[in-house]
Design an enzyme around this catalytic site. Sequence first.
Site, short mmCIF file in Angstrom:
data_model
loop_
_atom_site.label_atom_id
_atom_site.label_comp_id
_atom_site.label_asym_id
_atom_site.label_seq_id
_atom_site.Cartn_x
_atom_site.Cartn_y
_atom_site.Cartn_z
N ILE A 91 -2.86 -6.62 13.76
CA ILE A 91 -2.27 -6.40 12.43
C ILE A 91 -3.29 -6.77 11.36
O ILE A 91 -3.67 -7.92 11.21
CB ILE A 91 -0.98 -7.22 12.24
N ARG A 139 -9.01 -11.31 8.93
CA ARG A 139 -8.16 -10.25 9.45
C ARG A 139 -8.28 -10.18 10.98
O ARG A 139 -9.26 -10.69 11.53
CB ARG A 139 -8.58 -8.91 8.86
N CYS A 190 4.11 -29.32 -13.79
CA CYS A 190 2.87 -28.52 -13.84
C CYS A 190 2.87 -27.75 -15.14
O CYS A 190 3.68 -26.86 -15.35
CB CYS A 190 2.81 -27.57 -12.65
N CYS A 195 0.44 -25.83 -16.47
CA CYS A 195 -0.17 -24.50 -16.48
C CYS A 195 0.82 -23.44 -16.02
O CYS A 195 0.89 -22.36 -16.59
CB CYS A 195 -1.40 -24.46 -15.57
N SER A 239 -4.74 -4.95 7.35
CA SER A 239 -4.25 -4.13 6.25
C SER A 239 -3.89 -2.75 6.78
O SER A 239 -4.66 -2.18 7.55
CB SER A 239 -5.34 -4.00 5.19
N LYS A 245 -10.25 -0.83 3.02
CA LYS A 245 -9.98 -0.06 1.82
C LYS A 245 -10.97 -0.41 0.71
O LYS A 245 -10.94 0.18 -0.35
CB LYS A 245 -8.56 -0.31 1.37
N HIS A 270 0.81 -1.22 0.00
CA HIS A 270 0.00 0.00 0.00
C HIS A 270 0.85 1.27 0.00
O HIS A 270 1.92 1.30 0.57
CB HIS A 270 -0.92 0.00 1.24
N VAL A 285 0.96 -22.76 21.18
CA VAL A 285 1.11 -22.31 22.57
C VAL A 285 -0.21 -22.58 23.28
O VAL A 285 -1.27 -22.15 22.82
CB VAL A 285 1.48 -20.82 22.62
#
Lengths: 578, 425, 126
Positions: free
Chosen positions: A426, A401, A494, A496, A428, A340, A133, A257
């Site tokens: 954390i 997120r 592969c 493709c 975007s 965004k 960004h 943890v």
Amino acid sequence: MRMDMSKCNRKLNKQFGGRVRASFENDCIVLRGELERWPDVISACRTAARKYSRIHVVNDIVCPEAQDAPMRRPSFTDHTLEGAAPDVLVIGGGISGASIARELTKWKLNVLLVEKESDLALQASGRNDGEVHPGIDLGKGSLKHKYIRTANRMFDTVCKDLNVEFHRVGQYVLFGDVWLKPLIRLYCLWRKYHDGIEDTVLISGAQLKRKEPLLDPEAKFAILNPSAGVVCPYGLTIAYAENAVQNGAKVSLGTAVLGMEVENGTIRAVHTNRGTLYPKVVINAAGVFAEEIAKMADDRFYSIHPRRGTNSILDKKAGVYMHSIASVIDLRAQLRAHTKGGGTMRTAHGNLLAGPDAVETWQKENTETHPESIRVVFDKQKKTLPRLSERDIITYFTGVRAPTFEEDFIIERGRRTKNLIHCAGIQSPGLTTAPAVAIDVAQTAADMLSEKMTVEKNPAFDPVRKGIPALREMDEAQRAELIKENPDYGVIVCRCEEVSKGEILDALRSPICVPTVDGVKKRVRPGMGRCQGGFCSPLVTQIIADYLGVPLSEVRKSGEGSVITFGKTKTPEGGGEA
Amino acid sequence: MTNDRYDVIVIGGGPAGLAAAVSAHDNDARVLLIEREARLGGILKQCIHDGFGLLRFGEKLSGPEYAERYIDMFRARDIPALTLTFVTKIVKTEQGFEVHAVNRQGISVHYAHALVLATGCRERTAKQVFIHGTRPSGVFTAGTAQHFVNLLGEMPAKKCVILGSGDIGLIMARRLTLEGARVLGVYEAKPTPSGLTRNLQQCLYDYDIPLHLSHTVTRVFGVDRLEGVEISEVDENMKPIPGTQTRLDCDALILSVGLIPENELAESLGVEIDPKTKGPYCDGQCMTGVPGVFSCGNALHVNDLVDYVSENAAAAGKAAALYTPAPQKYVPLHADGSFLYIVPQRLDLNRDNTKVAVYFRSGGDFNKTRLSVTADGREVFAKKYAFLRPPEMEKLELDFGAFGLTEESDIRFALQLQAEKEREA
Amino acid sequence: MKEITCIVCPRGCRMQAAEENGVITVVGNSCKRGYDFAVSELTDPKRTVCSTVRTAFPDVPVLPVRVSGEIPKARIFDVMRQIGAVCVKVRLGRGDTVIENVLDLGVDVIATSDILIENGKAGGNI
């Protein structure tokens, strides 16, 4: 510190008729009560929260609807880590944890990164659009803003050092109303002089057409952010972690943890499914589970509210429609939303990508996709790129997120617990900010440790990671040279994505070996193309089985139970029966 | 790098490529065949069921037997072949084509006057039919499942659901049943089955496997391995009807939801693709819009019988061998809306059109139909069909040379339902 | 009366067959083979079986096989059990017998590919 909660509670009363109350405790705004529906919980917490504030909302509202499944964790236990006493324990193998671990290896420290999943970047870091960004939407005062410009500028060097695909392709924000132009010009000037987003320019519809001829023909003008770019998000995470390992860090996958012992504000022991650890410093980079880790460490002062988003990947044939990142802005929607708003872009690998959407959810690990997400994204993004078509979709995926209600990062030392650093909330543009955040977090950890021991720079630190060669990108002479050294580079498995057997074996021999079909796919891309592994997945499975020396039926797609076959068709006792 | 020159380079060593190479060779061309897999034979290697070759050899052969007969013919002619060799790019030059390939020996470049693209097809995937939910293991295309079972001897399923009633799906339903798996059912979004009628009989009904029409899989469950699927009823537009979802527990979902011709190399050469066939537009000699580039087999259009693939590929191979550059004089073959498609889509009047094979599929299930071909309003050919179904491809051989065609000719293919005609009368 | 879909050729004719006083009448068939198939479906349905057998060669874990002629439909799974019990230890070729006169049904189980022989010559693949 004291804070008056009466105004907040009046608002909450009005909204929820006394079912929720806010109180100021331990420098946090704690919300308690009971609400039936999760959207109400989100709404209540948002009422109490102030954007970018360092005083966080802690959500203790009971919500019967929002009963998330327990955290998925490895089913096995062993003692491989028992008694380990790393200088720094990093919890979480996403972009944050991986980049922090790498920065930590610039010192002579014993660094251990633990990740509960079977690979790195398996959650949000591997399930986002990969945009680097420019920061045009960020104002001063947030941590997001603090890091974005520095971090954005670091990408050329970081990606070159780590051998990760990165292209600074620029981002266009399209506007259909010409009368908005003076307003947007003011906005950009404000961003430039007030917030330091200095490279943004306004371009006319005609200029846009010259640069990206297939974007919205109705666009009257656009913001161009030349510093925006595209990177392979999981590629960057894996590269950081590999470079960390190369420089002496240890990465332990399949390690969750499960609890901590805290004494006098210090984490003494960390319990995992692979033994109890005794770290000097703990870094919480646990993504959607950062709040749970904070709680274990007796340092919970924020809440994470998961927000999922779905991206679609389109055929590379559609990748030629554009070469940058673009979105059409609907100002009103933008003001309401906390994201965004998604866009359309050509990824670092040359596919077209559309998305993501943003949906609040209480489920931290539910990455199911829904038809609705595709519809919403395509309805919107067809305005950006009229040629965009669902028919070109080759895959779609959902990421969750990990925002706080203040919608900013939390990058600081533990407030009550001394040997803890949070790298939480954390979202975007967390992928973009990671390189700069990691330097700060690593420095903080080094400072913490130097209070008790001498911390020296690591003179042997090598910032350069030699990645796996991508032969499809090379010229023929280079390619022929490599095949001469290793004929397996000449065997295309592969079709493709034009991936050779040599590259697949390189992935299996890489510093952090993840011998699963998805692990190999993330590293060298077999199965990423338009047939989605239809042709190559049996071959890749076989190569993995041969490499590991195990029966084919033991090779997994990804997680523990994800076997691909159930064993031989023919058993010595005879054939089957219906 | 090695350099060598050929009249014809055939790309693809499956049934189409083999037949094209043999035919080009028999028409005095110097031929090279390039195959990306280690063994010739293409997808037939894993099609171990029988039913191949009834038209071509008058015998019911299994896939490997059919393929190996062609491999024998190919080898008997000492035609050079590069296996485990992958074509990375093709460059068109003034003299013809430059084919760049990669294999264990390195990079090689081969020159050809004409190309035959016999690159086959690929399967549509789960995401292309908009299946949502989690991303567990256990979701296979039928061909992938077939590879595991028939080439690797591995079971990809114990209890499975099959989506799509395409032939490979039906074949796999039987195959998995024979190997001891439980096939809970075959679900088809369309109101009619996609596979050949005889496969419904001998693969499903023989084994009491239920077929559910107008139903589809809308969602999958399971984080690691597939644990179940959501089945929904669909409306006439094949859209799931809300509220009709039911969950079915299973450990594998096998998809037989369509095949797509592979034409990435063709497209890189600028070959124009017919959206109906998803293969190149071609003329009566299987030549695409790019002179010197020929297409055949499943790359041209998806066939249901390999016998037709061989036949069509032999025509392409011959045409490639005889190819000399000449300007095109196209006349389109129009097919009305009652066809799904016809191949070829046009004729080149500068070529020999006396014996042109026309392949077509009807757009729906039609009983008692009359196919009519008109040139400038005059009927030049007609044929009656007791029934036509889209899954069953039909073939005609027409002598267009006899119709006195010019560039302005208007050639139309139409299907007339006899019942309608009677009513009209 | 019985509805029968012919499986002899790809046409898949839909036929109706009926038996009365030992006489079988078939309608809807397009050829003699269809008639024969309908009669056999009424009296003694037959099918072919195609499968694979295990081999002792790691590069070719299974070898494709089929029965050399039709077998009674009811015996398919019996034959499958026989096929499942075999392991090929020599490099057989296309047409070679894998099981002779399987279950006394008068047909053999035969290999349908030369892959073992070819791989024996070439030595491995990817």
